[in-house]
Write a protein that holds these residues in place. Structure first.
Motif, PDB file in Angstrom:
ATOM      1  N   PHE A 110       0.834  -1.202   0.000  1.00  0.00           N
ATOM      2  CA  PHE A 110       0.000   0.000   0.000  1.00  0.00           C
ATOM      3  C   PHE A 110       0.870   1.254   0.000  1.00  0.00           C
ATOM      4  N   GLU A 111       1.951   1.243   0.757  1.00  0.00           N
ATOM      5  CA  GLU A 111       2.844   2.393   0.852  1.00  0.00           C
ATOM      6  C   GLU A 111       3.495   2.692  -0.493  1.00  0.00           C
ATOM      7  N   VAL A 112       4.022   1.660  -1.143  1.00  0.00           N
ATOM      8  CA  VAL A 112       4.742   1.852  -2.400  1.00  0.00           C
ATOM      9  C   VAL A 112       3.790   2.111  -3.565  1.00  0.00           C
ATOM     10  N   ASN A 113       2.761   1.295  -3.697  1.00  0.00           N
ATOM     11  CA  ASN A 113       1.907   1.342  -4.874  1.00  0.00           C
ATOM     12  C   ASN A 113       0.833   2.422  -4.833  1.00  0.00           C
ATOM     13  N   VAL A 114       0.491   2.883  -3.635  1.00  0.00           N
ATOM     14  CA  VAL A 114      -0.599   3.857  -3.518  1.00  0.00           C
ATOM     15  C   VAL A 114      -0.126   5.180  -2.919  1.00  0.00           C
ATOM     16  N   ALA A 140      -1.877   1.530 -13.292  1.00  0.00           N
ATOM     17  CA  ALA A 140      -2.529   0.448 -12.546  1.00  0.00           C
ATOM     18  C   ALA A 140      -2.225  -0.866 -13.260  1.00  0.00           C
ATOM     19  N   GLY A 141      -3.069  -1.847 -13.129  1.00  0.00           N
ATOM     20  CA  GLY A 141      -2.849  -3.131 -13.782  1.00  0.00           C
ATOM     21  C   GLY A 141      -4.139  -3.914 -13.816  1.00  0.00           C
ATOM     22  N   ASP A 142      -4.151  -4.950 -14.638  1.00  0.00           N
ATOM     23  CA  ASP A 142      -5.371  -5.755 -14.755  1.00  0.00           C
ATOM     24  C   ASP A 142      -5.789  -6.363 -13.420  1.00  0.00           C
ATOM     25  N   SER A 143      -4.820  -6.540 -12.507  1.00  0.00           N
ATOM     26  CA  SER A 143      -5.146  -7.116 -11.196  1.00  0.00           C
ATOM     27  C   SER A 143      -6.023  -6.200 -10.367  1.00  0.00           C
ATOM     28  N   ALA A 144      -6.133  -4.927 -10.782  1.00  0.00           N
ATOM     29  CA  ALA A 144      -7.037  -4.010 -10.100  1.00  0.00           C
ATOM     30  C   ALA A 144      -8.485  -4.427 -10.294  1.00  0.00           C
ATOM     31  N   ILE A 145      -8.740  -5.147 -11.384  1.00  0.00           N
ATOM     32  CA  ILE A 145     -10.105  -5.553 -11.728  1.00  0.00           C
ATOM     33  C   ILE A 145     -10.274  -7.064 -11.644  1.00  0.00           C
ATOM     34  N   VAL A 146      -9.261  -7.794 -12.116  1.00  0.00           N
ATOM     35  CA  VAL A 146      -9.276  -9.262 -12.084  1.00  0.00           C
ATOM     36  C   VAL A 146      -8.216  -9.690 -11.073  1.00  0.00           C
ATOM     37  N   HIS A 153      -2.842  -9.020  -2.337  1.00  0.00           N
ATOM     38  CA  HIS A 153      -2.207  -7.831  -1.776  1.00  0.00           C
ATOM     39  C   HIS A 153      -1.842  -6.821  -2.871  1.00  0.00           C
ATOM     40  N   TYR A 154      -1.407  -7.323  -4.014  1.00  0.00           N
ATOM     41  CA  TYR A 154      -1.059  -6.469  -5.141  1.00  0.00           C
ATOM     42  C   TYR A 154      -2.323  -5.907  -5.788  1.00  0.00           C
ATOM     43  N   GLY A 155      -3.298  -6.781  -6.034  1.00  0.00           N
ATOM     44  CA  GLY A 155      -4.552  -6.347  -6.644  1.00  0.00           C
ATOM     45  C   GLY A 155      -5.234  -5.272  -5.816  1.00  0.00           C
ATOM     46  N   MET A 156      -5.218  -5.439  -4.504  1.00  0.00           N
ATOM     47  CA  MET A 156      -5.807  -4.452  -3.609  1.00  0.00           C
ATOM     48  C   MET A 156      -5.197  -3.068  -3.832  1.00  0.00           C
TER      49      MET A 156
END
Length: 264
Positions: A110-114, A140-146, A153-156
């Motif tokens: 969360f710290e790095v990606n957001v 972002a990435g497809d893991s945001a939706i799928v 943890h990454y998708g979140m």
């Protein structure tokens, strides 16, 4: 369509390698002054030299700073007092057992990606709005939706990034600043090579290996191959231009048709 970014300054976070390096080359080719960012001074300088070789005459600025910290973000803001195009590319990814991953690892993602992207947006958006022009983008990435079961943890973190982008687009309403997210699909990077060779026979030639991975483990992809970083960079350059002045608050897909939906 002719895209001219002369006179604009662009910052691409995490651009010392991988997708970020390819994204940085895009605005540079279109004439923008580009700031290459990473934590290591040596790696950033190497990337700057590589970009200058790739794009002769490019105006490239090295900015070595850890933007996952308040101090690092402030360091970038001091080095680049004016910013026209902010591309929040920095991110970490990896798979993990969702029942065993630690709380500290969740916080790191969360710290790095957001939060790194939030910090820089808060630092640069007011200046853009004051000038009446700016572009803020989130990778972002497809893991945001799928969301894959092994990468919750990454998708979140990427789902949160879509919300961040939509929210800041509302904050920037009417200012001449556009804010968008780019949803990248499975992309050909050094890290992805290791990821592909995990479940796929290492003896296969790379082109066969990546197609086998997509066929067996990402069968919903319509492209049926990994996306090249330069293909993502093309979307970034377009969104950075005058041609995309009416595109804001969006989540635009460069996913090879991976997400099975008409809209995100």
């Amino acid at each position: 369509m002719r895209i001219d970014l002369k006179g604009r300054t662009a910052l691409v976070t995490g651009s010392a390698r991988g997708i970020g390096a390819a994204i940085a080359a895009g605005p540079a080719r279109a004439g923008a002054r580009v700031a290459v960012n990473g934590r290591s001074t040596e790696r950033v300088q190497d990337s700057v030299c590589a970009l200058e070789r790739e794009v002769p005459g490019a105006d490239v600025v090295p900015v070595a700073a850890d933007v996952t910290t308040e101090a690092g973000a402030e360091q970038v803001a001091q080095a680049l007092p004016r910013m026209d195009i902010l591309v929040n590319n920095l991110g970490v990814f990896g798979s993990a057992d969702p029942l065993r991953i630690t709380a500290d690892e969740w916080r790191r993602y969360f710290e790095v990606n957001v939060l790194a992207a939030v910090r820089l947006t808060r630092l640069f958006l007011p200046g853009m709005a004051e000038c009446g022009w700016g572009r803020v983008q989130y990778i972002a990435g497809d893991s945001a939706i799928v969301t894959p079961a092994e990468m919750i943890h990454y998708g979140m973190s990427k789902t949160a990034l879509l919300a961040v982008g939509r929210g800041f687009a509302k904050q920037a309403a009417g200012t001449g600043v556009t804010v968008n997210s780019v949803i990248a699909g499975p992309t050909h990077t050094g890290g992805m090579k290791d990821f592909v060779h995990g479940p796929v026979d290492r003896g296969l030639p790379w082109d066969e290996a990546q197609r086998a991975f997509m066929r067996e483990h990402r069968p919903q992809s319509l492209l049926q191959r990994l996306i090249e970083p330069e293909e993502i960079a093309c979307m970034i350059v377009c969104l950075s231009s005058e041609h995309a002045s009416a595109t804001t608050g969006g989540a635009l897909r460069v996913d090879g048709g991976y997400v099975d939906a008409i809209l995100p």
